[in-house]
Write a protein that holds these residues in place. Structure first.
Motif, PDB file in Angstrom:
ATOM      1  N   LYS A 153      47.692  33.947  40.547  1.00 13.49           N
ATOM      2  CA  LYS A 153      47.002  34.697  39.512  1.00 13.49           C
ATOM      3  C   LYS A 153      47.993  35.095  38.425  1.00 13.49           C
ATOM      4  O   LYS A 153      49.202  34.978  38.600  1.00 13.49           O
ATOM      5  CB  LYS A 153      46.346  35.945  40.112  1.00 13.49           C
ATOM      6  CG  LYS A 153      45.206  35.639  41.061  1.00 13.49           C
ATOM      7  CD  LYS A 153      44.457  36.907  41.440  1.00 13.49           C
ATOM      8  CE  LYS A 153      43.266  36.602  42.346  1.00 13.49           C
ATOM      9  NZ  LYS A 153      42.475  37.817  42.657  1.00 13.49           N
ATOM     10  N   MET A 211      39.712  33.102  39.425  1.00 14.47           N
ATOM     11  CA  MET A 211      40.630  34.177  39.059  1.00 14.47           C
ATOM     12  C   MET A 211      42.087  33.742  39.138  1.00 14.47           C
ATOM     13  O   MET A 211      42.974  34.515  38.815  1.00 14.47           O
ATOM     14  CB  MET A 211      40.391  35.388  39.951  1.00 14.47           C
ATOM     15  CG  MET A 211      39.002  35.983  39.782  1.00 14.47           C
ATOM     16  SD  MET A 211      38.789  37.542  40.643  1.00 14.47           S
ATOM     17  CE  MET A 211      39.849  38.618  39.690  1.00 14.47           C
ATOM     18  N   TYR A 212      42.326  32.521  39.573  1.00 17.53           N
ATOM     19  CA  TYR A 212      43.687  31.984  39.637  1.00 17.53           C
ATOM     20  C   TYR A 212      43.894  31.095  38.418  1.00 17.53           C
ATOM     21  O   TYR A 212      43.070  30.219  38.143  1.00 17.53           O
ATOM     22  CB  TYR A 212      43.888  31.187  40.916  1.00 17.53           C
ATOM     23  CG  TYR A 212      43.905  32.046  42.162  1.00 17.53           C
ATOM     24  CD1 TYR A 212      42.722  32.516  42.726  1.00 17.53           C
ATOM     25  CD2 TYR A 212      45.099  32.392  42.776  1.00 17.53           C
ATOM     26  CE1 TYR A 212      42.729  33.318  43.855  1.00 17.53           C
ATOM     27  CE2 TYR A 212      45.122  33.176  43.921  1.00 17.53           C
ATOM     28  CZ  TYR A 212      43.928  33.641  44.451  1.00 17.53           C
ATOM     29  OH  TYR A 212      43.946  34.417  45.580  1.00 17.53           O
ATOM     30  N   ASN A 213      44.963  31.306  37.706  1.00 17.84           N
ATOM     31  CA  ASN A 213      45.142  30.535  36.480  1.00 17.84           C
ATOM     32  C   ASN A 213      46.300  29.558  36.528  1.00 17.84           C
ATOM     33  O   ASN A 213      46.566  28.869  35.541  1.00 17.84           O
ATOM     34  CB  ASN A 213      45.284  31.469  35.268  1.00 17.84           C
ATOM     35  CG  ASN A 213      46.472  32.393  35.405  1.00 17.84           C
ATOM     36  OD1 ASN A 213      47.045  32.515  36.470  1.00 17.84           O
ATOM     37  ND2 ASN A 213      46.832  33.052  34.321  1.00 17.84           N
TER      38      ASN A 213
END
Length: 132
Positions: free
Chosen positions: A102, A118-120
């Motif tokens: 994240k 939600m993890y980029n």
């Protein structure tokens, strides 16, 4: 620019073990206590699902029910590396495994750790194949 590189995948028989590694560059995870990294997997024809995650500063961990008691997520801050120790592997664990992170400071949260949106930052994946 953050890069995540996984390694450690392979082919094993049911009941065997593997340890996956994910080395990060471009940012030192655990700089902020709430930094969060995780492992996801995707089997052919299935959606990518969360396997485990860890708050790198606090050390709190989260697991999918399907892997609890068999998989362990850990970290080595000196190497900026996240691990996934997988024991008692089953054929249904066969999948491409991805490391993810994240944005800095965004925590895992017990009800959000497995939300892949939600993890980029994502690694390229490492294949795990378990034969019966």
């Amino acid at each position: 620019q953050v890069q995540l590189v996984e390694s450690g995948g392979g082919s094993v028989q049911a009941g065997g073990s593997l340890r996956l590694s994910c080395t990060a560059s471009g940012y030192t995870y655990s700089t902020v206590k709430s930094d969060c990294m995780g492992w996801f997997r995707q089997a052919p024809g299935k959606e990518r699902e969360g396997v485990a995650a860890r708050n790198l500063g606090y050390g709190s961990t989260y697991y999918a029910d399907s892997v609890k008691g068999r998989f362990t997520i850990s970290q080595d801050n000196a190497k900026n590396t996240l691990y996934l120790q997988m024991n008692s592997l089953k054929p249904e664990d066969t999948a491409m495994y991805y490391c993810a992170a994240k944005a800095p400071g965004v925590g895992c949260f017990s009800n959000l750790w497995d939300r892949r949106g939600m993890y980029n930052n994502w690694g390229q994946g490492t294949q795990v194949t378990v034969s019966s």
